[in-house]
Design a protein around this motif. Structure first.
Motif, PDB file in Angstrom:
ATOM      1  N   GLY A 106      32.037  36.964  38.182  1.00 20.32           N
ATOM      2  CA  GLY A 106      33.092  36.258  37.461  1.00 20.32           C
ATOM      3  C   GLY A 106      33.988  37.160  36.652  1.00 20.32           C
ATOM      4  N   LEU A 108      37.095  40.087  35.968  1.00 21.90           N
ATOM      5  CA  LEU A 108      38.512  40.193  36.294  1.00 21.90           C
ATOM      6  C   LEU A 108      38.736  41.354  37.251  1.00 21.90           C
ATOM      7  CD1 LEU A 108      41.443  39.222  35.558  1.00 21.90           C
ATOM      8  CD2 LEU A 108      41.393  40.935  33.717  1.00 21.90           C
ATOM      9  N   ARG A 157      40.555  34.537  37.943  1.00 21.56           N
ATOM     10  CA  ARG A 157      40.174  35.880  37.510  1.00 21.56           C
ATOM     11  C   ARG A 157      40.737  36.961  38.430  1.00 21.56           C
ATOM     12  NH1 ARG A 157      38.926  36.330  32.607  1.00 21.56           N
ATOM     13  NH2 ARG A 157      37.406  38.014  32.957  1.00 21.56           N
ATOM     14  N   HIS A 177      45.296  39.132  29.842  1.00 21.56           N
ATOM     15  CA  HIS A 177      43.950  38.645  30.176  1.00 21.56           C
ATOM     16  C   HIS A 177      42.908  39.235  29.238  1.00 21.56           C
ATOM     17  CE1 HIS A 177      42.858  35.994  33.485  1.00 21.56           C
ATOM     18  NE2 HIS A 177      43.973  36.344  34.108  1.00 21.56           N
TER      19      HIS A 177
END
Length: 395
Positions: A106, A108, A157, A177
């Motif tokens: 999960g 980026l 993501r 982000h």
């Protein structure tokens, strides 16, 4: 008392044929934001030589090899494009393992230009995701990827970008982000970022710049020079087929450590480049501190700049170099100029690029591409500049 936030860790792999703007603009921007960025050489074994030959003759020294980074955890993994760089990244099994683990956890991950189709999509990591890529590579996306015509696409993501000119916008999307919109606004303001494509420059006292055949350009560099200003200018000028010599003023050291940690391998030492008797059509002095101060104290460079000014040959500066290098040595006398620091000409403080006769100046890292294209136009004409701008997706 609240404990300080953990430092964000970022991995940017580079390899032979990586695109310099797409790699080093995000690296510099992320480091400005406070990220701990590891530049990793893909394809090199642990402990191997970390010199990487990117596109357009740019050579840098990575911080580590991708193999060295196999067991580390990252908040972001971002892949630059370039040809054959993106394909080389896509064929690196160690990098694929790192990015796949990032995706499954999960985390980026991101890619720009040719890297979304040639690396991320190749690994199946864009299936069901909206993504963008360089127009020349969009047809390489498999049917499972929803291609979008945009400079930057954020889907959950995953962040993707189109190419060199949007690299700044791509980098700031990554900063948002990791750090939020306030940090983006802070960096964009300090770098004078402009999101609109296209370039223009203010010209005063127009003259024909002297250039016969292939333009010969000297870019001196020192420890602390601003890497965005150096590498964007080199990239653009070499795209225009200019003969660019990046020359170190750091004694006998050809490797300089730029302002945000990029280790640039110069083509030559300044003394050797000047002593060779080669006459340059243009000398461009990059900013960045303390690099600009070092350049200002380099006698051979100052003498060369004064010779250019006296002979009517072209010279220029970006950012702090205008105020730190040109102004103290009388190289702005009778000229209009712009700079980011200690405005030597307040009347031009709003101008991004100013060309006054044989002098070109620019404000900051965020104006470097516009500056470089203005220089191409003055050396080779508007058609040549437009051709390069189109290749950069800066139109």
């Amino acid at each position: 008392m609240a404990s300080p936030a953990a430092v964000k860790k970022v991995l940017v792999p580079i390899t032979a044929g990586s695109e310099p703007v797409e790699a080093f603009v995000p690296i510099a921007v992320l480091r400005r934001a406070g990220a701990d960025v590891t530049v990793a050489a893909a394809g090199a074994g642990a402990g191997a030589d970390l010199r990487v030959h990117a596109m357009y003759g740019v050579t840098v020294v990575a911080d580590a090899s991708v193999a060295d980074c196999a067991d580390a955890s990252y908040d972001l993994v971002a892949l630059p494009g370039g040809v054959p760089g993106a394909e080389n990244l896509g064929g690196c099994a160690a990098l694929e393992s790192i990015v796949r683990r990032q995706a499954l956890g999960g985390g980026l991950y991101a890619a720009i230009c040719a890297a979304p189709p040639l690396a991320l999509a190749r690994w199946g990591l864009l299936n069901g995701v909206k993504a963008t890529a360089h127009p020349a590579f969009v047809d390489k996306f498999p049917a499972e990827v929803a291609a979008v015509d945009a400079n930057v696409v954020v889907d959950g993501r995953v962040v993707t970008g189109r190419g060199p000119a949007p690299a700044m916008e791509f980098a700031l999307a990554l900063v948002e982000h990791l750090y939020g919109k306030d940090k983006v606004d802070e960096i964009a303001k300090s770098m004078m970022v402009r999101y609109e494509p296209g370039y223009a420059f203010k010209e005063l006292n127009p003259v024909q710049w002297q250039c016969s055949g292939t333009p010969k350009v000297l870019i001196p560099v020192a420890n602390g020079s601003e890497e965005v200003e150096v590498l964007v200018t080199v990239d653009v000028l070499r795209r225009a087929n200019a003969d660019v010599v990046v020359a170190s003023v750091e004694g006998g050291a050809k490797v300089v450590v730029a302002r945000h940690g990029t280790r640039i391998v110069a083509d030559a030492l300044l003394d050797a480049a000047v002593a060779a008797g080669q006459q340059f059509d243009l000398v461009i002095v990059p900013g960045g501190m303390p690099g600009a101060k070092t350049l200002a104290g380099t006698e051979a460079l100052v003498a060369l700049l004064k010779a250019h000014a006296a002979a009517g040959r072209a010279y220029g500066a970006i950012g702090a170099a205008t105020a730190e290098v040109l102004e103290p040595h009388g190289l702005l006398e009778g000229k209009k100029a712009t700079t980011c620091a200690a405005m030597v000409d307040p009347s031009e403080c709003g101008s991004r690029v100013v060309v006054d006769g044989n002098l070109a100046t620019s404000s900051s890292p965020g104006t470097a591409m516009e500056f470089a294209l203005a220089v191409v136009e003055k050396l080779l004409g508007p058609e040549a500049a437009r051709e390069v701008a189109e290749a950069l997706l800066f139109v």
